[in-house]
Write a protein that holds these residues in place. Structure first.
Motif, PDB file in Angstrom:
ATOM      1  N   THR A  64       0.836  -1.199   0.000  1.00  0.00           N
ATOM      2  CA  THR A  64       0.000   0.000   0.000  1.00  0.00           C
ATOM      3  C   THR A  64       0.870   1.249   0.000  1.00  0.00           C
ATOM      4  O   THR A  64       0.610   2.211  -0.731  1.00  0.00           O
ATOM      5  CB  THR A  64      -0.932   0.013   1.225  1.00  0.00           C
ATOM      6  N   GLU A  65       1.927   1.229   0.802  1.00  0.00           N
ATOM      7  CA  GLU A  65       2.854   2.367   0.836  1.00  0.00           C
ATOM      8  C   GLU A  65       3.566   2.548  -0.502  1.00  0.00           C
ATOM      9  O   GLU A  65       3.821   3.669  -0.928  1.00  0.00           O
ATOM     10  CB  GLU A  65       3.850   2.169   1.978  1.00  0.00           C
ATOM     11  N   ILE A  68       1.098   4.277  -2.735  1.00  0.00           N
ATOM     12  CA  ILE A  68       1.013   5.691  -2.363  1.00  0.00           C
ATOM     13  C   ILE A  68       2.225   6.452  -2.894  1.00  0.00           C
ATOM     14  O   ILE A  68       2.098   7.558  -3.443  1.00  0.00           O
ATOM     15  CB  ILE A  68       0.919   5.819  -0.828  1.00  0.00           C
ATOM     16  N   TYR A  69       3.397   5.847  -2.756  1.00  0.00           N
ATOM     17  CA  TYR A  69       4.638   6.489  -3.210  1.00  0.00           C
ATOM     18  C   TYR A  69       4.651   6.661  -4.726  1.00  0.00           C
ATOM     19  O   TYR A  69       5.035   7.721  -5.259  1.00  0.00           O
ATOM     20  CB  TYR A  69       5.837   5.651  -2.763  1.00  0.00           C
ATOM     21  N   GLY A  84      -3.504   5.889  -3.024  1.00  0.00           N
ATOM     22  CA  GLY A  84      -3.821   5.152  -1.802  1.00  0.00           C
ATOM     23  C   GLY A  84      -5.291   4.815  -1.686  1.00  0.00           C
ATOM     24  O   GLY A  84      -5.668   3.674  -1.414  1.00  0.00           O
ATOM     25  N   ILE A  88      -6.892   1.039  -1.890  1.00  0.00           N
ATOM     26  CA  ILE A  88      -7.524   0.517  -0.671  1.00  0.00           C
ATOM     27  C   ILE A  88      -9.034   0.369  -0.842  1.00  0.00           C
ATOM     28  O   ILE A  88      -9.636  -0.598  -0.350  1.00  0.00           O
ATOM     29  CB  ILE A  88      -7.227   1.448   0.526  1.00  0.00           C
ATOM     30  N   PHE A 300      -4.726   2.633   8.040  1.00  0.00           N
ATOM     31  CA  PHE A 300      -4.028   3.080   6.825  1.00  0.00           C
ATOM     32  C   PHE A 300      -3.511   4.514   6.905  1.00  0.00           C
ATOM     33  O   PHE A 300      -2.596   4.878   6.158  1.00  0.00           O
ATOM     34  CB  PHE A 300      -4.933   2.940   5.604  1.00  0.00           C
ATOM     35  N   SER A 303       0.268   5.178   6.999  1.00  0.00           N
ATOM     36  CA  SER A 303       1.003   4.917   5.756  1.00  0.00           C
ATOM     37  C   SER A 303       1.117   6.179   4.907  1.00  0.00           C
ATOM     38  O   SER A 303       2.187   6.477   4.348  1.00  0.00           O
ATOM     39  CB  SER A 303       0.304   3.815   4.953  1.00  0.00           C
ATOM     40  N   PHE A 304       0.037   6.945   4.796  1.00  0.00           N
ATOM     41  CA  PHE A 304       0.071   8.197   4.042  1.00  0.00           C
ATOM     42  C   PHE A 304       1.046   9.181   4.680  1.00  0.00           C
ATOM     43  O   PHE A 304       1.836   9.831   3.988  1.00  0.00           O
ATOM     44  CB  PHE A 304      -1.330   8.813   3.990  1.00  0.00           C
TER      45      PHE A 304
END
Length: 390
Positions: A64-65, A68-69, A84, A88, A300, A303-304
């Motif tokens: 997930t990270e 997002i990246y 993200g 998700i 979550f 993670s952001f």
């Protein structure tokens, strides 16, 4: 207008992955490599490996990270949020539906026959990504030897974070010996990374959030804070969630039974998208749809924040020869960890001649043709249906 098109591209790409990325973090990473390195060419293999290494060094769901990246690199802060949420969101909706069925029927719908055919395909997808990344990374004796050592230690049960840091240190020390001089640079590299894993005092304080509120009625704020704590400190796979969830929700809060907890983790494993959507299932069991949304947000949200926080540091890693060497070692260790997961997946996926045939055929197709893995997953699911109906 161009920026708007990029945002639509980011949203669509991760929304599709959110609905089709079966198999856990290793499979998600493999699918992202196919989508964003091979097909869309957002980043190179070298850059992609750097991103894998960076997200492995921070707590939270790694795949997930990584999503997002990638969204951030493609479309800035809006892309970070879009990637993200779109990755998700589908998993959350699927898990929420299954939780609704679970509460009303008292059991999960029978879906294991689907995964009879899907698991071998996922195995082939991970193997294809591993082969491609290995060609980029394992170019001499040192990285090959380090990868084999990390793989062995992983299979023996050594902690993932220690293996990643160890791989980085091994390469940094190799640089020291090659130049025949000592340096303080290694200390300056490793110290912040160890700090990122949370000091024991902070861990104890966060853990007390769950312990201090034992045996009380269900509270949505406590539900949110408990999952926020878990999302901020958890390293490891979906199964590691058990070690974090059970002390809080079964032993301290007494909001779940052991059976309910195991069912929740199973749902996270068998649905597409992030495994951490286990939180959505638990949140629904505990507090209905409001609890599901708060639990998902809680687990979550870190993670952001962590991806946004680590980017300024990560963007400078390659500019310094010492940190670049350290990151090379972490990349090799991350590759070995993917290989370890592949071995573990094989034990549960390759059950008979049919599953072996699916895996071999899928890998051959992926290596020979630039086919989207979604079609292979659908084909695997269809074979699973036929296998159980005949």
């Amino acid at each position: 207008m161009k920026q708007q098109n990029v945002l639509v591209e980011v949203a669509w790409a991760f929304l599709r992955l959110g609905f089709t990325a079966f198999g856990g973090p290793a499979a998600h990473i493999a699918m992202m490599r196919e989508e964003f390195v091979r097909r869309r060419k957002w980043v190179s293999d070298e850059r992609f490996l750097d991103l894998i290494s960076i997200v492995n060094l921070i707590p939270g769901p790694n795949s997930t990270e990584l999503a997002i990246y990638l969204g951030y690199l493609r479309a800035g802060w809006v892309g970070l949020f879009l990637a993200g949420v779109c990755f998700i969101g589908p998993a959350m909706l699927i898990v929420l539906t299954l939780a609704w069925c679970y509460v009303r029927l008292g059991a999960l719908p029978q879906i294991t026959w689907l995964f009879y055919g899907i698991k071998p395909v996922v195995l082939a997808i991970v193997a294809q990504a591993l082969i491609g990344l290995a060609r980029t990374t394992l170019k001499s004796v040192l990285p090959i030897g380090a990868a084999l050592l990390v793989l062995l230690l992983y299979l023996l049960g050594v902690n993932n974070l220690l293996l990643l840091l160890g791989g980085g240190l091994l390469f940094a020390l190799g640089r020291v010996f090659r130049q025949r001089r000592q340096t303080k640079a290694i200390v300056s590299i490793v110290s912040p990374l160890f700090l990122s894993s949370m000091p024991s005092g902070a861990w104890h304080t966060l853990t007390m959030v769950g312990i201090a509120v034992s045996e009380i009625p269900v509270s949505l704020p406590i539900l949110f804070l408990t999952f926020l704590k878990i999302g901020a400190v958890l390293y490891g796979s979906g199964y590691t969630l058990l070690a974090f969830l059970r002390p809080d929700f079964v032993l301290s809060l007494h909001w779940l039974t052991d059976k309910q907890l195991l069912d929740a983790v199973s749902v996270g494993q068998f649905t597409p998208g992030p495994v951490f959507t286990t939180a959505t299932f638990i949140g629904y069991l505990v507090g209905g749809w409001q609890g599901a949304l708060l639990a998902t947000l809680g687990i979550f949200l870190p993670s952001f924040v962590l991806v946004a926080f680590i980017h300024p540091l990560a963007s400078r890693l390659r500019s310094n020869p010492w940190t670049a060497t350290f990151l090379n070692g972490v990349n090799v260790a991350a590759l070995a960890l993917i290989a370890g997961v592949l071995v573990q997946l094989a034990q549960s996926a390759l059950l008979d001649v049919v599953t072996w045939g699916i895996a071999v055929a899928a890998l051959a197709i992926l290596l020979r043709y630039k086919i989207n893995s979604i079609w292979l997953i659908l084909a695997g699911a269809a074979i699973g249906v036929v296998r159980f109906l005949v």
